[in-house]
Write an enzyme that holds these catalytic residues in place. Structure first.
Site, PDB file in Angstrom:
ATOM      1  N   LYS A   1       0.872  -1.190   0.000  1.00  0.00           N
ATOM      2  CA  LYS A   1       0.000   0.000   0.000  1.00  0.00           C
ATOM      3  C   LYS A   1       0.899   1.225   0.000  1.00  0.00           C
ATOM      4  O   LYS A   1       1.528   1.566   0.997  1.00  0.00           O
ATOM      5  CB  LYS A   1      -0.910   0.058   1.224  1.00  0.00           C
TER       6      LYS A   1
ATOM      7  N   GLY B   1       7.057   4.956   8.195  1.00  0.00           N
ATOM      8  CA  GLY B   1       6.288   6.195   8.301  1.00  0.00           C
ATOM      9  C   GLY B   1       6.502   6.829   9.652  1.00  0.00           C
ATOM     10  O   GLY B   1       7.551   6.671  10.273  1.00  0.00           O
ATOM     11  N   SER B   2       5.486   7.531  10.128  1.00  0.00           N
ATOM     12  CA  SER B   2       5.638   8.280  11.372  1.00  0.00           C
ATOM     13  C   SER B   2       5.598   7.340  12.580  1.00  0.00           C
ATOM     14  O   SER B   2       4.998   6.259  12.527  1.00  0.00           O
ATOM     15  CB  SER B   2       4.514   9.306  11.488  1.00  0.00           C
ATOM     16  N   THR B   3       6.200   7.785  13.668  1.00  0.00           N
ATOM     17  CA  THR B   3       6.193   6.974  14.888  1.00  0.00           C
ATOM     18  C   THR B   3       4.773   6.819  15.417  1.00  0.00           C
ATOM     19  O   THR B   3       4.394   5.752  15.915  1.00  0.00           O
ATOM     20  CB  THR B   3       7.133   7.608  15.932  1.00  0.00           C
TER      21      THR B   3
ATOM     22  N   THR C   1       1.867   6.637  13.718  1.00  0.00           N
ATOM     23  CA  THR C   1       1.173   5.572  12.980  1.00  0.00           C
ATOM     24  C   THR C   1       1.845   4.222  13.237  1.00  0.00           C
ATOM     25  O   THR C   1       1.165   3.194  13.323  1.00  0.00           O
ATOM     26  CB  THR C   1       1.119   5.903  11.469  1.00  0.00           C
ATOM     27  N   GLY C   2       3.159   4.222  13.402  1.00  0.00           N
ATOM     28  CA  GLY C   2       3.886   2.978  13.679  1.00  0.00           C
ATOM     29  C   GLY C   2       3.421   2.307  14.965  1.00  0.00           C
ATOM     30  O   GLY C   2       3.272   1.084  15.027  1.00  0.00           O
TER      31      GLY C   2
ATOM     32  N   GLU D   1       9.974   1.033  10.452  1.00  0.00           N
ATOM     33  CA  GLU D   1      11.010   2.051  10.222  1.00  0.00           C
ATOM     34  C   GLU D   1      10.316   3.392  10.423  1.00  0.00           C
ATOM     35  O   GLU D   1       9.480   3.784   9.613  1.00  0.00           O
ATOM     36  CB  GLU D   1      11.575   1.962   8.803  1.00  0.00           C
TER      37      GLU D   1
ATOM     38  N   CYS E   1      14.019  10.243   6.823  1.00  0.00           N
ATOM     39  CA  CYS E   1      14.031   9.843   8.238  1.00  0.00           C
ATOM     40  C   CYS E   1      15.448   9.889   8.811  1.00  0.00           C
ATOM     41  O   CYS E   1      15.623   9.973  10.022  1.00  0.00           O
ATOM     42  CB  CYS E   1      13.397   8.474   8.422  1.00  0.00           C
TER      43      CYS E   1
ATOM     44  N   GLU F   1      10.408  15.861  14.937  1.00  0.00           N
ATOM     45  CA  GLU F   1      10.810  15.615  13.553  1.00  0.00           C
ATOM     46  C   GLU F   1      10.045  16.581  12.655  1.00  0.00           C
ATOM     47  O   GLU F   1       8.813  16.554  12.611  1.00  0.00           O
ATOM     48  CB  GLU F   1      10.492  14.174  13.149  1.00  0.00           C
TER      49      GLU F   1
HETATM   50  P1  NDP Z   1       2.096   8.191   8.140  1.00  0.00           P
HETATM   51  O1  NDP Z   1       2.946   7.415   9.058  1.00  0.00           O
HETATM   52  O2  NDP Z   1       0.726   8.524   8.589  1.00  0.00           O
HETATM   53  O3  NDP Z   1       1.951   7.430   6.730  1.00  0.00           O
HETATM   54  C1  NDP Z   1       2.794   6.389   6.289  1.00  0.00           C
HETATM   55  C2  NDP Z   1       1.977   5.323   5.574  1.00  0.00           C
HETATM   56  O4  NDP Z   1       1.064   4.728   6.500  1.00  0.00           O
HETATM   57  C3  NDP Z   1       1.116   5.868   4.429  1.00  0.00           C
HETATM   58  O5  NDP Z   1       1.024   4.893   3.414  1.00  0.00           O
HETATM   59  C4  NDP Z   1      -0.226   6.048   5.121  1.00  0.00           C
HETATM   60  O6  NDP Z   1      -1.305   6.106   4.231  1.00  0.00           O
HETATM   61  C5  NDP Z   1      -0.259   4.814   5.987  1.00  0.00           C
HETATM   62  N1  NDP Z   1      -1.222   4.893   7.081  1.00  0.00           N
HETATM   63  C6  NDP Z   1      -1.725   6.000   7.678  1.00  0.00           C
HETATM   64  N2  NDP Z   1      -2.614   5.654   8.628  1.00  0.00           N
HETATM   65  C7  NDP Z   1      -2.686   4.312   8.635  1.00  0.00           C
HETATM   66  C8  NDP Z   1      -3.439   3.361   9.374  1.00  0.00           C
HETATM   67  N3  NDP Z   1      -4.315   3.725  10.311  1.00  0.00           N
HETATM   68  N4  NDP Z   1      -3.275   2.049   9.130  1.00  0.00           N
HETATM   69  C9  NDP Z   1      -2.390   1.653   8.186  1.00  0.00           C
HETATM   70  N5  NDP Z   1      -1.670   2.502   7.420  1.00  0.00           N
HETATM   71  C10 NDP Z   1      -1.795   3.813   7.653  1.00  0.00           C
HETATM   72  O7  NDP Z   1       2.902   9.477   7.752  1.00  0.00           O
HETATM   73  P2  NDP Z   1       2.378  10.856   7.121  1.00  0.00           P
HETATM   74  O8  NDP Z   1       2.346  10.667   5.660  1.00  0.00           O
HETATM   75  O9  NDP Z   1       1.137  11.324   7.759  1.00  0.00           O
HETATM   76  O10 NDP Z   1       3.560  11.847   7.547  1.00  0.00           O
HETATM   77  C11 NDP Z   1       3.500  12.480   8.819  1.00  0.00           C
HETATM   78  C12 NDP Z   1       4.870  12.633   9.394  1.00  0.00           C
HETATM   79  O11 NDP Z   1       5.461  11.356   9.563  1.00  0.00           O
HETATM   80  C13 NDP Z   1       5.870  13.365   8.510  1.00  0.00           C
HETATM   81  O12 NDP Z   1       5.740  14.727   8.591  1.00  0.00           O
HETATM   82  C14 NDP Z   1       7.167  12.854   9.057  1.00  0.00           C
HETATM   83  O13 NDP Z   1       7.529  13.558  10.221  1.00  0.00           O
HETATM   84  C15 NDP Z   1       6.851  11.424   9.408  1.00  0.00           C
HETATM   85  N6  NDP Z   1       7.255  10.478   8.342  1.00  0.00           N
HETATM   86  C16 NDP Z   1       8.348   9.714   8.551  1.00  0.00           C
HETATM   87  C17 NDP Z   1       8.770   8.857   7.554  1.00  0.00           C
HETATM   88  C18 NDP Z   1       9.959   8.005   7.719  1.00  0.00           C
HETATM   89  O14 NDP Z   1      10.518   7.550   6.732  1.00  0.00           O
HETATM   90  N7  NDP Z   1      10.377   7.697   8.905  1.00  0.00           N
HETATM   91  C19 NDP Z   1       8.094   8.767   6.268  1.00  0.00           C
HETATM   92  C20 NDP Z   1       6.906   9.597   6.182  1.00  0.00           C
HETATM   93  C21 NDP Z   1       6.539  10.403   7.183  1.00  0.00           C
HETATM   94  P3  NDP Z   1      -1.816   7.530   3.668  1.00  0.00           P
HETATM   95  O15 NDP Z   1      -0.920   7.894   2.572  1.00  0.00           O
HETATM   96  O16 NDP Z   1      -3.194   7.276   3.224  1.00  0.00           O
HETATM   97  O17 NDP Z   1      -1.780   8.495   4.831  1.00  0.00           O
END
Ligand code: NDP
Length: 458
Positions: A154, A207-209, A211-212, A229, A263, A355
């Site tokens: 996804k 992704g973000s901590t 959501t992680g 990650e 990140c 971050e």
């Molecule tokens: P998220 O962690 O929300 O998104 C990462 C992925 O998770 C996307 O594909 C997102 O889908 C998906 N997701 C969101 N909610 C859910 C859920 N409930 N269940 C399963 N999957 C989900 O990051 P954001 O895009 O909102 O970014 C926010 C902040 O996170 C950034 O500003 C940054 O600080 C940090 N970030 C860190 C990253 C890293 O590499 N460590 C990468 C990206 C962001 P969708 O696209 O629909 O939201």
């Protein structure tokens, strides 16, 4: 099915739309993945290796197309986008060696022989962010496929195009239909359905901590395996005894690459107080010299932020009274532009602790080695970091003392496909890449075979 408009971050123009999957599509995808996985696991190891090499070759042959898609969809500078496409080829080529090398053990026991097998988990869910869409997808799918699994990806809503194209290339290269599927859609719809699906045995999430944490909690409902990650707030530690010119010249690229949407961005520069003033003098021309602009221009080093929403988030960290030391340039006009920005805040400011994920760096002074380590570790994150010193013993001492998964001395390197990558503390769980990544997509099965003594006794 709903549709979602995709926007070019450099121009703010709509470049197309993509159909969003719904939760029911996850059920269908898992069923297709399960049958494809059985076909895949039944192939000879050499045949699976060959298909993965063919997939790598297909990516190499479409490098320019993939790079152009990433420029348009994510605003990455063209040189960087080509590197990303090449990196996917490298990751696939590296893990194409796995099927023929994924051996178990033979363990000495009494009364027979004991052997272990590395069994594929089955179906893997990979949920990716928008900052490095194709490379991060490949870190999940390449070792997972190599270990005999099927994969459903996804991608982030904003940046699905290269991932969709990679799955098409996989099928064209001869991977069984359904083995690598991409389901564009919302995190709270498709992502949630993946987290709750009993047919998915492991989730790889980047992704973000915030959501992680949610992913980990939902995975617990069915004891899914997880690799996470997550975010970072990494330190670039500059000691007085280093090559200060090089440290200053390279520091912008340690944090402003990919417009800081990384990140591993070294978003805190810690400078020994005795050289702080000199370092700032050297840093200013390095920052103003970063070439920010049109991502299609071969000379561009930094492009726009990924979206208007993200531009607003990053801008909220630099108010009118922010302690700005100096800034680089950024184009006016349409697009989501933000100039490289250097701040000299107090250690407790939120720009130091949170971050930002944009081209904003905080410079902080420190007194001695212990002080540097204490500041570097004063964060819940622990992903990456750099240490600049010409003292080998100090380099090793500080490398061991900084609580982070990926450190580099006198450079800002973080990711090599052949070395492990991942975070300490709230930067993640588990490791991607490197020689052991395929094992993270297997279950160890132990089999004991009784051997009789040849006289009829067991
Ligand atoms: P998220 O962690 O929300 O998104 C990462 C992925 O998770 C996307 O594909 C997102 O889908 C998906 N997701 C969101 N909610 C859910 C859920 N409930 N269940 C399963 N999957 C989900 O990051 P954001 O895009 O909102 O970014 C926010 C902040 O996170 C950034 O500003 C940054 O600080 C940090 N970030 C860190 C990253 C890293 O590499 N460590 C990468 C990206 C962001 P969708 O696209 O629909 O939201």
């Amino acid at each position: 099915m709903t549709t979602f408009e995709l926007v070019n971050p450099a121009t703010a123009e709509v470049i197309g739309e993509v159909d969003h999957s719904d939760a029911a599509a996850v059920d269908d995808a898992v069923a297709a993945a399960q049958s494809a996985q059985r076909v895949w696991a039944g192939l000879a190891p050499a045949a699976r290796a060959g298909r993965l090499r063919d997939f790598a070759a297909a990516v190499a042959a479409h490098r320019d197309e993939l790079a152009a898609l990433e420029v348009a969809n994510s605003g990455h500078p063209i040189g960087q986008a080509r590197w990303e496409a090449d990196h996917v080829t490298d990751v696939l080529t590296y893990y194409a060696a796995t099927p023929e090398r994924l051996s178990g053990k033979q363990i000495p026991v009494t009364g027979g022989i004991d052997i272990t097998f590395c069994e594929p988990i089955g179906v893997i869910g990979v949920i990716t962010p928008w900052n490095f869409p194709m490379t991060i997808a490949s870190w999940g799918f390449a070792p997972a496929l190599a270990a005999g699994n099927a994969v459903i990806v996804k991608p982030a809503e904003w940046t699905p195009l290269t991932t969709i194209r990679l799955a098409e290339l996989a099928e064209q290269a001869g991977l069984p239909p359904g083995l690598l599927q991409v389901l564009p859609g919302r995190g709270d719809v498709v992502g949630e359905a993946m987290l709750g699906h009993r047919g998915i045995g492991k989730i790889v999430f980047t992704g973000s901590t915030t959501t992680g944490r949610h992913v980990m909690a939902r995975a617990a409902e069915s004891v899914k395996r997880v690799t996470l990650e997550l975010g970072g707030k990494s330190a670039n530690i500059v000691f007085a005894d280093c090559d200060l010119e090089r440290a200053a010249a390279t520091a912008p690229y340690g944090v402003f690459d990919n417009a800081g949407q990384d990140c591993c961005a070294r978003s805190r520069i810690l400078v020994q107080r005795s050289v702080h003033e000199k370092f700032m003098e050297l840093l200013e021309p390095a920052v103003t010299g970063v070439r920010v602009g049109d991502p299609t221009d071969e000379n561009t080093e930094m492009g726009p932020l990924v979206s208007r929403a993200h531009l607003e988030k990053v801008s909220s960290y630099v108010s009118d009274d922010a302690p700005v030391a100096f800034r680089g340039t950024a184009p006016d006009g349409p697009g989501f532009w933000f100039p490289p920005t250097v701040l000299t805040p107090q250690p407790t400011d939120r720009v130091v602790t949170e971050e930002i994920f944009g081209p904003v760096v905080a410079v902080l002074p420190f007194d001695d080695e212990a002080d540097a380590v204490a500041i570097a570790n004063a964060t819940d994150y622990g992903l990456s970091g750099s240490i600049w010193t010409d003292d080998l013993s100090r380099a090793l001492r500080v490398s061991r003392a900084v609580a982070a998964g990926n450190l580099s001395v006198n450079s800002h390197s973080s990711v090599r496909y052949s070395t492990p990558f991942g975070g300490f503390k709230q930067s993640g769980l588990g490791r991607e890449l490197g020689p052991d990544a395929p094992l993270g997509f297997t279950e160890t099965k132990n089999v004991f075979i009784a051997v009789s003594d040849g006289e009829g006794k067991p």
